[in-house]
Design a protein around this motif. Structure first.
Motif, PDB file in Angstrom:
ATOM      1  N   GLY A 192       0.788  -1.228   0.000  1.00 22.64           N
ATOM      2  CA  GLY A 192       0.000   0.000   0.000  1.00 22.64           C
ATOM      3  C   GLY A 192       0.821   1.280   0.000  1.00 22.64           C
ATOM      4  N   LEU A 193       1.829   1.335   0.854  1.00 19.34           N
ATOM      5  CA  LEU A 193       2.596   2.565   0.996  1.00 19.34           C
ATOM      6  C   LEU A 193       3.329   2.928  -0.299  1.00 19.34           C
ATOM      7  CD1 LEU A 193       4.809   3.648   3.906  1.00 19.34           C
ATOM      8  CD2 LEU A 193       5.947   3.016   1.793  1.00 19.34           C
TER       9      LEU A 193
ATOM     10  N   ASP B 132       6.758  -5.630   5.117  1.00 18.07           N
ATOM     11  CA  ASP B 132       5.713  -4.639   5.143  1.00 18.07           C
ATOM     12  C   ASP B 132       5.288  -4.545   6.603  1.00 18.07           C
ATOM     13  OD1 ASP B 132       3.925  -3.210   3.107  1.00 18.07           O
ATOM     14  OD2 ASP B 132       2.454  -4.110   4.445  1.00 18.07           O
ATOM     15  N   GLU B 133       5.325  -3.377   7.171  1.00 20.13           N
ATOM     16  CA  GLU B 133       4.884  -3.179   8.552  1.00 20.13           C
ATOM     17  C   GLU B 133       5.594  -4.098   9.542  1.00 20.13           C
ATOM     18  OE1 GLU B 133       1.296  -1.564   9.156  1.00 20.13           O
ATOM     19  OE2 GLU B 133       0.341  -2.223   7.313  1.00 20.13           O
TER      20      GLU B 133
ATOM     21  N   ASP C 220       6.030   8.110   5.580  1.00 20.66           N
ATOM     22  CA  ASP C 220       6.326   7.315   6.775  1.00 20.66           C
ATOM     23  C   ASP C 220       7.680   7.746   7.364  1.00 20.66           C
ATOM     24  OD1 ASP C 220       4.752   4.321   7.443  1.00 20.66           O
ATOM     25  OD2 ASP C 220       6.369   5.043   8.708  1.00 20.66           O
TER      26      ASP C 220
ATOM     27  N   HIS D 164       1.556   5.991   8.530  1.00 22.68           N
ATOM     28  CA  HIS D 164       0.764   4.983   7.812  1.00 22.68           C
ATOM     29  C   HIS D 164       0.368   3.795   8.664  1.00 22.68           C
ATOM     30  CE1 HIS D 164       1.401   6.510   3.634  1.00 22.68           C
ATOM     31  NE2 HIS D 164       2.503   7.021   4.185  1.00 22.68           N
ATOM     32  N   THR D 165       0.655   3.817   9.949  1.00 25.42           N
ATOM     33  CA  THR D 165       0.328   2.620  10.722  1.00 25.42           C
ATOM     34  C   THR D 165       0.170   2.899  12.202  1.00 25.42           C
ATOM     35  OG1 THR D 165       0.956   0.328  11.138  1.00 25.42           O
ATOM     36  CG2 THR D 165       2.732   1.920  11.154  1.00 25.42           C
TER      37      THR D 165
ATOM     38  N   ASN E  91      -6.457   8.670   1.958  1.00 30.31           N
ATOM     39  CA  ASN E  91      -5.794   8.155   0.752  1.00 30.31           C
ATOM     40  C   ASN E  91      -6.727   8.153  -0.457  1.00 30.31           C
ATOM     41  OD1 ASN E  91      -3.709   5.541   2.289  1.00 30.31           O
ATOM     42  ND2 ASN E  91      -3.393   7.727   2.040  1.00 30.31           N
TER      43      ASN E  91
ATOM     44  N   TYR F  56      -3.056  -9.291  11.025  1.00 27.45           N
ATOM     45  CA  TYR F  56      -4.083  -8.282  11.323  1.00 27.45           C
ATOM     46  C   TYR F  56      -5.088  -8.138  10.181  1.00 27.45           C
ATOM     47  CZ  TYR F  56      -2.418  -4.298   8.469  1.00 27.45           C
ATOM     48  OH  TYR F  56      -2.090  -3.464   7.439  1.00 27.45           O
TER      49      TYR F  56
ATOM     50  N   GLU G  82      -5.993  -1.426  10.333  1.00 29.22           N
ATOM     51  CA  GLU G  82      -5.636  -1.043   8.960  1.00 29.22           C
ATOM     52  C   GLU G  82      -5.715   0.475   8.874  1.00 29.22           C
ATOM     53  OE1 GLU G  82      -3.851  -1.842   6.261  1.00 29.22           O
ATOM     54  OE2 GLU G  82      -5.156  -3.545   5.777  1.00 29.22           O
ATOM     55  N   ALA G  83      -4.586   1.123   8.624  1.00 35.77           N
ATOM     56  CA  ALA G  83      -4.589   2.588   8.632  1.00 35.77           C
ATOM     57  C   ALA G  83      -5.615   3.139   7.642  1.00 35.77           C
ATOM     58  CB  ALA G  83      -3.199   3.111   8.320  1.00 35.77           C
ATOM     59  N   SER G  84      -5.558   2.658   6.420  1.00 35.87           N
ATOM     60  CA  SER G  84      -6.536   3.110   5.433  1.00 35.87           C
ATOM     61  C   SER G  84      -6.986   1.956   4.556  1.00 35.87           C
ATOM     62  CB  SER G  84      -5.930   4.214   4.548  1.00 35.87           C
ATOM     63  OG  SER G  84      -6.664   4.372   3.354  1.00 35.87           O
ATOM     64  N   GLY G  85      -6.000   1.339   3.863  1.00 37.83           N
ATOM     65  CA  GLY G  85      -6.329   0.423   2.781  1.00 37.83           C
ATOM     66  C   GLY G  85      -6.507   1.259   1.526  1.00 37.83           C
TER      67      GLY G  85
HETATM   68  C1  Z57 Z   1       2.436  -0.079   4.283  1.00 37.91           C
HETATM   69  O1  Z57 Z   1       2.139  -0.546   3.065  1.00 37.91           O
HETATM   70  C2  Z57 Z   1       1.466   0.554   5.047  1.00 37.91           C
HETATM   71  C3  Z57 Z   1       1.805   1.027   6.276  1.00 37.91           C
HETATM   72  C4  Z57 Z   1       3.101   0.878   6.754  1.00 37.91           C
HETATM   73  O2  Z57 Z   1       3.433   1.344   7.961  1.00 37.91           O
HETATM   74  C5  Z57 Z   1       4.048   0.240   5.975  1.00 37.91           C
HETATM   75 BR1  Z57 Z   1       5.758   0.044   6.622  1.00 37.91          BR
HETATM   76  C6  Z57 Z   1       3.730  -0.230   4.748  1.00 37.91           C
HETATM   77  C7  Z57 Z   1       0.097   0.733   4.458  1.00 37.91           C
HETATM   78  C8  Z57 Z   1      -1.055   0.572   5.428  1.00 37.91           C
HETATM   79  O3  Z57 Z   1      -1.021  -0.695   6.017  1.00 37.91           O
HETATM   80  C9  Z57 Z   1      -2.363   0.737   4.663  1.00 37.91           C
HETATM   81  O4  Z57 Z   1      -3.460   0.684   5.529  1.00 37.91           O
HETATM   82  C10 Z57 Z   1      -2.382   2.061   3.922  1.00 37.91           C
HETATM   83  O5  Z57 Z   1      -3.503   2.146   3.072  1.00 37.91           O
HETATM   84  C11 Z57 Z   1      -1.127   2.218   3.086  1.00 37.91           C
HETATM   85  O6  Z57 Z   1       0.024   2.033   3.866  1.00 37.91           O
HETATM   86  C12 Z57 Z   1      -1.038   3.584   2.432  1.00 37.91           C
HETATM   87  O7  Z57 Z   1      -1.258   4.602   3.351  1.00 37.91           O
END
Ligand code: Z57
Length: 833
Positions: A129-130, A282-283, A330, A368-369, A475, A564, A663-666
């Motif tokens: 996503g990011l 990722d995350e 980020d 983003h998280t 987003n 998650y 999930e921050a956004s998706g």
């Molecule tokens: C990543 O793809 C995202 C957050 C992170 O902290 C890292 Br590292 C990688 C994603 C979120 O999980 C999504 O929810 C969000 O839509 C995306 O970032 C873009 O903001």
């Protein structure tokens, strides 16, 4: 040197007539590929075509650079460790408005256009996503004619290629550059030197002032590689500037190595390592020295590049923040705060207070998280060994910052410890999110709910200190790639009714709302979806050998594999449905194909086992003669931008089932909705806003809310009680534990089931029944084709908010204060000579 640019407008290599395109194509095959059609490979043809299109982008690119140079306008610099671009060729054709013409040209030459498009290796320089958000954002910046650069790393190996062997994920390196990259132009003359390691010394300068000198252990070169980024039907061609690391061939280099040939080659290898490979997590942080070096490498190159531009435009240093708005995607580029301070203090001899003001006014930070394991922290010893001078500067920033906090919150020692840039609980760490917050004038989350939770939770102390810094920027995704390019039939159905203004102004789709009640339109809509599903069924068969029925509901969950995100909750429902169908063959449920796709970080063992779980359940169900014509389970290998472009248009149902608050956004959720899929989802991330836009009656909602999740945890969550009291859940878990989906091997999923029974940190058991009930509602709804299609149409036409153009407009207005600079093409008013 004065140059008449007029001839470059209607040159053989720039003209957009079919004849000139053909000629250009054959010329490029001959002069660039050195081939004649008799011996040309598919890749030769692809490259010849790519160069033919690139030739036609250069005039816009050169004109854009010249216009920006002359206007001196404020420039947005989007700093991101990832840009998940996807293939360029098709997108460039769409944005230039010549997709149809070029397709004809290629076909008239007797070649297969789709095949040539498919020949392009996708630049997968991101995890998920990011990185994809960064790609959508630079598309929108160019479309909105905002002066902007994307700055990042030119990884030699992008995200690994996933294959599935015996149901398990295998990783292959992504050699995306092996056949050449026609879209990039190296700019070695703008190389930058980056220092690493070593120590610092104090010295007294000519004016008797005490200063600090950084004596590095090594120096690497950053070479910029530029890729033009076109706006949609504008003259704007912005730049994506990615840095490749190389060994410097300088005098210093020889001195370091004292004529030692092997030592010199060794250093060349270590230098080139920096931009070698994308970290596939990722995350989840890696904590590796090389990763910190990557971050510092591209940040330092990018800031020095901005200073270079400032100098050639004769803008004084004190106006740095007026010329550049720098967004931190980020915390990966958060070291930029300390690096800009260092450049200003040590190299340009600016006073601390002035340097700090410039720095704070330059940067803004996007979080983003909310996952604690994703918040970057660097162990102090590691940090000191790579960036000794930066650590000193961070200590000084911290000491001044904590003084400010002390005044505001007198006597609150606990708060000081929580806010400090240094985590002092046990082993000491540098907290990169804190550095980003302190060094930025704006801090934003990526969906309404996420931005609220940031203020209540992860960044609460910063919010209480500086509430005025906090923003939300929900987003968005670009409708150019995610509708026009990937779903051309849907796009033309729409344009036939309302013209094509919607492509730049997605809210215009709402004009189609009344059409949801029009039976003919619904039929056309259904037929488009149906044709996309047929195409995808063929793709599935080719890739997996599994036959799926395009009449069945295509139910997708595609995204990184993560606990998650709860792909295993989806599987629990599939097992429960399977059981019910076995028990009661007369159950009236529509045929459904459950499709999954996504990569697991190679070191994330639980995620890899979740893939094995999906494929194992699939193996049993797909072979069961009683069931296989009613439900199927498919794992689509190697989910990436290219496969995504086939998936979203073929989806009936979109699974967005993360634990609320995680999930921050998706952004996949938005791509599905835009392409007419209905969502089954929790109130998490941007799902909340999607439901608001499309209407609660057109969205399948289930599960606990973020507040309820919080309350349940606080009151003590006991997953085992759900297992004991819900016989359906018990059946499903017992089947898994007994080895029914692992050829009798009761151990294969024991770790997963035990984890759920005794911990279940993502509350699958708490949401299980609500999810199953909701899925029953989905099945009932699909039986009423008219009603389903109505909901599908309303989902698509009410998704205007989720264009990344809207996101970028809001960033420009509220954070960057950047304005459009329309581009006049050079030579437009000159007579050709
Ligand atoms: C990543 O793809 C995202 C957050 C992170 O902290 C890292 Br590292 C990688 C994603 C979120 O999980 C999504 O929810 C969000 O839509 C995306 O970032 C873009 O903001």
């Amino acid at each position: 040197m004065e140059q008449n640019t007029a001839p470059y407008r209607e040159h053989n290599r720039t003209s957009l007539t079919k004849e000139k395109l053909k000629q250009g194509f054959l010329d490029n095959l001959y002069f660039i590929q050195g081939k004649f059609p008799t011996l040309a490979s598919r890749n030769d043809y692809y490259l010849a075509l790519a160069y033919t299109i690139r030739d036609r982008m250069l005039h816009r690119w050169i004109s854009t650079a010249t216009n920006y140079y002359e206007s001196g306008a404020r420039t947005v610099c989007y700093l991101s460790a990832e840009f998940l671009m996807g293939p360029h060729l098709g997108n460039n054709l769409v944005n230039m408005g010549i997709f149809g013409m070029v397709k004809e040209v290629v076909e008239e030459l007797g070649l297969n256009f789709e095949e040539l498009l498919a020949q392009e290796e996708e630049p997968g320089l991101g995890n998920g996503g990011l990185g994809r958000l960064a790609a959508c954002f630079i598309d929108s910046l160019a479309t909105l004619e905002i002066p902007a650069l994307g700055y990042g790393i030119r990884y030699e190996f992008g995200i690994f290629e996933q294959t599935i062997v015996d149901g398990w994920q295998m990783e292959k390196t992504d050699k995306w550059l092996r056949n050449g990259n026609p879209w990039e132009v190296p700019r070695p003359e703008w190389a930058q030197e980056v220092r690493l390691g070593g120590h610092t010394e104090q010295y007294t300068d000519e004016n008797g002032r005490l200063r600090v000198r950084w004596v590095p252990a090594k120096i690497v070169l950053g070479i910029p590689y530029d890729t033009p980024i076109l706006g949609y039907r504008t003259n704007t061609a912005n730049t994506l500037r990615l840095w490749k690391s190389e060994a410097p061939e300088s005098f210093d280099f020889e001195v370091f190595n004292r004529g030692d040939y092997y030592g010199a080659v060794d250093q060349k290898v270590t230098s080139e390592n920096i931009s070698k490979v994308l970290y596939p997590n990722d995350e989840q942080l890696s904590g590796k020295q090389l990763r910190l070096e990557q971050q510092y490498f591209f940040v330092s190159c990018s800031l020095r590049d901005m200073l270079r531009v400032l100098a050639i435009q004769n803008i004084p240093l004190s106006r740095f923040h007026e010329k550049f708005a720098v967004q931190l995607n980020d915390t990966h580029p958060a070291i930029a705060v300390a690096e800009l301070m260092r450049l200003l203090l040590d190299e340009y001899l600016v006073d601390w207070d002035d340097a700090w003001e410039i720095t704070q006014r330059t940067f803004a930070y996007t979080n983003h998280t909310l996952l604690p394991e994703a918040l970057e922290q660097w162990p102090l010893p590691l940090f000191a060994s790579v960036l000794p001078r930066h650590l000193e500067i961070i200590f000084e920033i911290n000491s001044r910052f904590l003084d400010e906090v002390r005044i505001k919150f007198l006597g609150d020692e606990a708060r000081l410890a929580r806010l400090s840039l240094i985590n002092e609980g046990g082993e000491r760490y540098v907290r990169m999110a804190h550095l980003a917050c302190v060094g930025s004038h704006a801090i934003n989350g990526v969906a309404e709910l996420h931005s609220e939770l940031l203020k209540q939770d992860v960044l609460k102390d910063f919010y209480e200190l500086w509430p005025e810094k906090f923003r939300n920027k929900t987003n968005g995704v670009t409708p150019r790639r995610w509708m026009i390019l990937s779903n051309p039939s849907l796009a033309s159905l729409v344009s036939d009714r309302i013209g094509n203004g919607w492509v730049r102004d997605l809210e215009q789709l709402r004009q189609l709302e009344p059409m949801a009640d029009d039976a003919d339109f619904r039929k056309e809509w259904w037929d488009v979806k149906r044709a996309n599903k047929v195409a995808f069924a063929q793709y599935i068969f080719k890739r997996t050998g599994i036959l799926v029925d395009p009449e069945s509901m295509f139910d997708f969950q595609v995204k990184r594999i993560h606990e998650y995100k709860r792909q295993h909750l989806n599987v629990l429902h599939i097992i429960s449905l399977y059981r019910r169908l076995k028990e009661n063959p007369n159950l009236e449920v529509p045929p459904r194909t459950f499709l999954f796709g996504g990569k697991a970080a190679p070191g994330y063992h639980t995620a890899k086992r979740m893939i094995k779980l999906i494929t194992s359940v699939g193996e049993v169900i797909n072979r069961d003669p009683d069931i296989r014509d009613r439900i199927k389970v498919v794992f689509v290998p190697n989910f990436n931008v290219t496969t995504g472009q086939k998936i979203y248009p073929a989806a009936d149902l979109s699974e967005q089932i993360s634990t609320a608050g995680k999930e921050a956004s998706g952004t996949g959720n938005m791509k599905f909705s835009m392409n007419g899929a209905l969502t089954i989802g929790t109130l998490d991330g941007a799902n909340v806003e999607i439901r608001e836009e499309v209407g609660a009656e057109n969205f399948f909602l289930f599960g606990l809310t973020a507040d309820e999740v919080y309350a349940l945890r606080a009151s003590g969550y006991h997953p085992y009680d759900y297992y004991n009291t819900n016989p359906h859940l018990k059946d499903v878990i017992d089947l898994l534990r007994g080895g029914s989906f692992s050829r009798g091997d009761a151990d294969l999923f024991r770790g997963l089931t035990d984890g759920l029974l005794h911990h279940d940190p993502y509350l699958l058991f708490a949401d299980f029944q609500s999810y199953v009930d909701c899925q029953e509602e989905v099945s009932r709804a699909y039986l009423d084709r008219d009603h389903w299609t109505r909901m599908s149409i309303l989902n698509a036409v009410r998704s205007g908010k989720f264009s990344s153009d809207r996101s970028i407009r809001q960033y420009c207005e509220d954070i960057w204060k950047a304005e459009p600079v329309p581009i006049t093409l050079l030579g437009q008013n000159e007579e050709p000579t």
